[in-house]
Design an enzyme around this catalytic site. Structure first.
Site, PDB file in Angstrom:
ATOM      1  N   GLY A 102       0.839  -1.049   0.072  1.00 42.56           N
ATOM      2  CA  GLY A 102      -0.059   0.245  -0.100  1.00 42.56           C
ATOM      3  C   GLY A 102       0.848   1.346  -0.129  1.00 42.56           C
ATOM      4  O   GLY A 102       1.818   1.525   0.898  1.00 42.56           O
ATOM      5  N   ARG A 113      13.612  10.399  -2.998  1.00 40.18           N
ATOM      6  CA  ARG A 113      14.173  11.483  -3.382  1.00 40.18           C
ATOM      7  C   ARG A 113      15.428  11.404  -2.418  1.00 40.18           C
ATOM      8  O   ARG A 113      16.571  11.831  -3.043  1.00 40.18           O
ATOM      9  CB  ARG A 113      13.432  12.771  -3.114  1.00 40.18           C
ATOM     10  N   VAL A 159      17.295   9.212  -1.089  1.00 38.90           N
ATOM     11  CA  VAL A 159      18.127   7.873  -1.593  1.00 38.90           C
ATOM     12  C   VAL A 159      18.921   8.605  -2.902  1.00 38.90           C
ATOM     13  O   VAL A 159      20.147   8.064  -2.933  1.00 38.90           O
ATOM     14  CB  VAL A 159      17.215   6.547  -2.030  1.00 38.90           C
ATOM     15  N   ARG A 179       0.628  -5.197  -5.146  1.00 37.97           N
ATOM     16  CA  ARG A 179       0.609  -6.155  -4.263  1.00 37.97           C
ATOM     17  C   ARG A 179       1.076  -7.254  -4.993  1.00 37.97           C
ATOM     18  O   ARG A 179       0.334  -7.675  -6.054  1.00 37.97           O
ATOM     19  CB  ARG A 179      -0.834  -6.297  -3.751  1.00 37.97           C
ATOM     20  N   ASP A 195       5.054  -4.578   5.719  1.00 36.78           N
ATOM     21  CA  ASP A 195       5.629  -5.795   6.389  1.00 36.78           C
ATOM     22  C   ASP A 195       5.734  -7.043   5.203  1.00 36.78           C
ATOM     23  O   ASP A 195       6.667  -7.733   5.333  1.00 36.78           O
ATOM     24  CB  ASP A 195       4.693  -6.477   7.486  1.00 36.78           C
ATOM     25  N   THR A 227       4.301   2.559   5.316  1.00 38.14           N
ATOM     26  CA  THR A 227       2.950   2.103   5.635  1.00 38.14           C
ATOM     27  C   THR A 227       2.272   2.895   6.529  1.00 38.14           C
ATOM     28  O   THR A 227       2.634   3.267   7.503  1.00 38.14           O
ATOM     29  CB  THR A 227       2.924   0.537   6.125  1.00 38.14           C
ATOM     30  N   ASP A 276      -0.018   2.100   8.420  1.00 41.21           N
ATOM     31  CA  ASP A 276      -0.471   1.160   9.473  1.00 41.21           C
ATOM     32  C   ASP A 276       0.350   1.122  10.738  1.00 41.21           C
ATOM     33  O   ASP A 276       0.025   0.861  11.875  1.00 41.21           O
ATOM     34  CB  ASP A 276      -0.631  -0.435   9.143  1.00 41.21           C
ATOM     35  N   ASP A 291       2.882  -0.871  11.734  1.00 43.60           N
ATOM     36  CA  ASP A 291       2.649  -2.158  12.091  1.00 43.60           C
ATOM     37  C   ASP A 291       4.016  -3.022  11.722  1.00 43.60           C
ATOM     38  O   ASP A 291       3.851  -4.136  12.000  1.00 43.60           O
ATOM     39  CB  ASP A 291       1.431  -2.728  11.700  1.00 43.60           C
ATOM     40  N   MET A 319      -8.311   2.952   8.874  1.00 45.79           N
ATOM     41  CA  MET A 319      -7.328   2.022   8.322  1.00 45.79           C
ATOM     42  C   MET A 319      -6.668   1.158   9.501  1.00 45.79           C
ATOM     43  O   MET A 319      -6.498   1.695  10.409  1.00 45.79           O
ATOM     44  CB  MET A 319      -6.902   2.137   7.051  1.00 45.79           C
ATOM     45  N   GLY A 320      -5.830   0.407   8.920  1.00 46.44           N
ATOM     46  CA  GLY A 320      -4.712  -0.166   9.773  1.00 46.44           C
ATOM     47  C   GLY A 320      -4.588  -1.761   9.687  1.00 46.44           C
ATOM     48  O   GLY A 320      -3.706  -2.261  10.382  1.00 46.44           O
ATOM     49  N   ARG A 321      -5.196  -2.261   8.986  1.00 49.28           N
ATOM     50  CA  ARG A 321      -5.434  -3.752   8.629  1.00 49.28           C
ATOM     51  C   ARG A 321      -5.686  -4.301  10.047  1.00 49.28           C
ATOM     52  O   ARG A 321      -6.602  -4.301  10.616  1.00 49.28           O
ATOM     53  CB  ARG A 321      -4.336  -4.098   7.894  1.00 49.28           C
ATOM     54  N   LYS A 371     -22.004  16.093  27.150  1.00 48.84           N
ATOM     55  CA  LYS A 371     -21.541  16.316  25.681  1.00 48.84           C
ATOM     56  C   LYS A 371     -22.799  16.017  24.821  1.00 48.84           C
ATOM     57  O   LYS A 371     -23.752  15.443  25.243  1.00 48.84           O
ATOM     58  CB  LYS A 371     -20.836  14.854  25.610  1.00 48.84           C
ATOM     59  N   GLU A 427     -10.471  -0.915  11.517  1.00 43.95           N
ATOM     60  CA  GLU A 427     -10.945  -1.690  10.611  1.00 43.95           C
ATOM     61  C   GLU A 427     -10.760  -3.377  11.008  1.00 43.95           C
ATOM     62  O   GLU A 427     -11.575  -4.273  10.409  1.00 43.95           O
ATOM     63  CB  GLU A 427     -10.387  -1.510   9.152  1.00 43.95           C
TER      64      GLU A 427
HETATM   65  O1  F6P Z   1      -1.712  -1.661   4.333  1.00 42.85           O
HETATM   66  C1  F6P Z   1      -2.159  -0.168   4.137  1.00 42.85           C
HETATM   67  C2  F6P Z   1      -3.597  -0.435   3.870  1.00 42.85           C
HETATM   68  O2  F6P Z   1      -4.116   1.216   3.727  1.00 42.85           O
HETATM   69  C3  F6P Z   1      -4.214  -0.966   5.121  1.00 42.85           C
HETATM   70  O3  F6P Z   1      -4.538  -0.100   6.083  1.00 42.85           O
HETATM   71  C4  F6P Z   1      -5.747  -1.341   4.511  1.00 42.85           C
HETATM   72  O4  F6P Z   1      -6.135  -2.583   5.186  1.00 42.85           O
HETATM   73  C5  F6P Z   1      -5.138  -1.863   3.154  1.00 42.85           C
HETATM   74  O5  F6P Z   1      -3.935  -1.474   2.868  1.00 42.85           O
HETATM   75  C6  F6P Z   1      -6.125  -1.588   2.114  1.00 42.85           C
HETATM   76  O6  F6P Z   1      -5.693  -2.375   0.728  1.00 42.85           O
HETATM   77  P1  F6P Z   1      -6.093  -1.744  -0.558  1.00 42.85           P
HETATM   78  O7  F6P Z   1      -5.602  -0.550  -0.856  1.00 42.85           O
HETATM   79  O8  F6P Z   1      -5.189  -2.872  -1.453  1.00 42.85           O
HETATM   80  O9  F6P Z   1      -7.464  -2.032  -0.694  1.00 42.85           O
END
Ligand code: F6P
Length: 324
Positions: free
Chosen positions: A11, A21, A23, A72, A103, A125, A127, A129, A169-171, A213, A222
């Site tokens: 991603g 840039r 590098v 990917r 990763d 990334t 994420d 992670d 997001m964050g897988r 509130k 996610e």
């Molecule tokens: O790894 C980055 C990420 O944006 C994750 O947070 C998410 O689950 C995934 O990629 C989404 O992947 P794609 O862009 O292939 O739908």
């Protein structure tokens, strides 16, 4: 060292261009030619190379996405493809590879290292992670993108006294949810790294309302579940609440990188080249204790796992744990 390659894979993340840039510029500074690989490992196997110049990379520091494109490519798990990639690089006189990504990218890169081909990893990334490092390029921009959206949603939520569930997001990682949740003062954060208890989330929302509130915000990672499933579950506990959901999705990944992402991307890109010049490989660049650090890629990925900032998650839990 005279010729190295750089690629981005997985991603895309804001700041990847800034790393490329750096590098290229650091390479030029030391008389090293830097070859770009289009479409990550897929392009590497296909020999999809392009020349990169300092002039071409000049303004890329402020652009989101990756101008080297990404893909990917699970097929890179196959040894045959890994050896083909090494062959392609050797045929072009490329002596080492800088791989920027998450990763999956690191797993691919470490295979090349195991085959004896020198690699350096740069964590890119949203994420956040990657094991070992506290920070990955793109995470800061993604959190800030999420904040912009959550702040806007708060305006309309407040006007209608609504509860909103915002899926980020964050897988499998809850980092974006935790940072976005703390930074927006969310009533509840749901992450895969913590036990899920819908009754407790509803209780926190009610507690906030009882304390005056006028709206409520729940940040959902996610990796826990989708927003529709969450709302369904919430309404089973509290059918009377006016609740709406939104999935932020890819808006989090786009846009100009934040200052932090540009600075760390530049530092990591330059240091990656320095490592190769010093004869070091099999490392990845990262951050430990808010300072730049390097990690052994094989040892770290094989022995460690990523940990979300539990202290920040707990901070939010404590702040929203008022009586009522
Ligand atoms: O790894 C980055 C990420 O944006 C994750 O947070 C998410 O689950 C995934 O990629 C989404 O992947 P794609 O862009 O292939 O739908």
């Amino acid at each position: 060292m005279k010729r190295i390659a750089v690629l981005t894979s997985g991603g895309d993340a804001p700041g990847m261009n800034a790393a490329i840039r750096a590098v290229v510029e650091q390479g030029a500074h030391h008389g090293i030619e830097v070859v770009g690989v289009n479409y990550g490992f897929k392009g590497l196997v296909e020999g999809n190379f392009r020349e990169l110049t300092v002039a071409y990379c000049q303004d890329k520091i402020r652009r989101g996405g990756t101008f080297l494109y990404s893909a990917r490519f699970p097929e890179f798990r196959e040894k045959e493809n890994q050896l083909k990639a090494i062959e392609q690089m050797k045929a072009k006189g490329i002596e080492a590879l800088v791989a920027i990504g998450g990763d999956g990218t690191f797993t691919g890169a470490l295979q090349l290292q195991k085959h004896g081909y020198p690699i350096i990893g740069i964590p890119g990334t949203i994420d956040n992670d990657i094991p070992g490092t506290e920070y990955t390029i793109g995470f800061d921009s993604a959190v800030n993108n999420a904040l912009d959206e959550i702040d806007k949603i708060s305006d309309t939520a407040s006007s209608h006294n609504r509860t909103f569930v915002v899926e980020v997001m964050g897988r499998h990682a809850g980092d974006i949810a935790v940072w976005a949740g703390v930074a927006t003062g969310a009533d509840a954060i749901a992450i895969p790294e913590a036990d899920f208890d819908m009754k407790d989330i509803v209780r926190r929302v009610h507690s906030g309302r009882a304390n005056g509130k006028d709206h409520s915000m729940i940040i959902l990672a996610e990796g826990v579940m989708g927003v529709d499933e969450f709302i369904h579950g919430f309404q089973k506990v509290d059918p009377g609440m006016s609740i709406r959901g939104i999935t932020l999705a890819h808006v989090q990944r786009g846009g100009s990188p934040s200052a932090r992402d540009r600075v760390f991307a530049t530092l990591m890109g330059a240091r990656a080249v320095d490592c190769l010049i010093n004869g070091q490989a099999g490392l990845f660049m990262g951050v430990k204790g808010e300072q730049f650090a390097t990690f052994d890629i094989i040892e770290t990925l094989e022995k460690k796992s990523h940990a979300v900032r539990q202290d920040l998650y707990q901070l939010n839990q404590d702040l929203t744990n008022k009586a009522n």
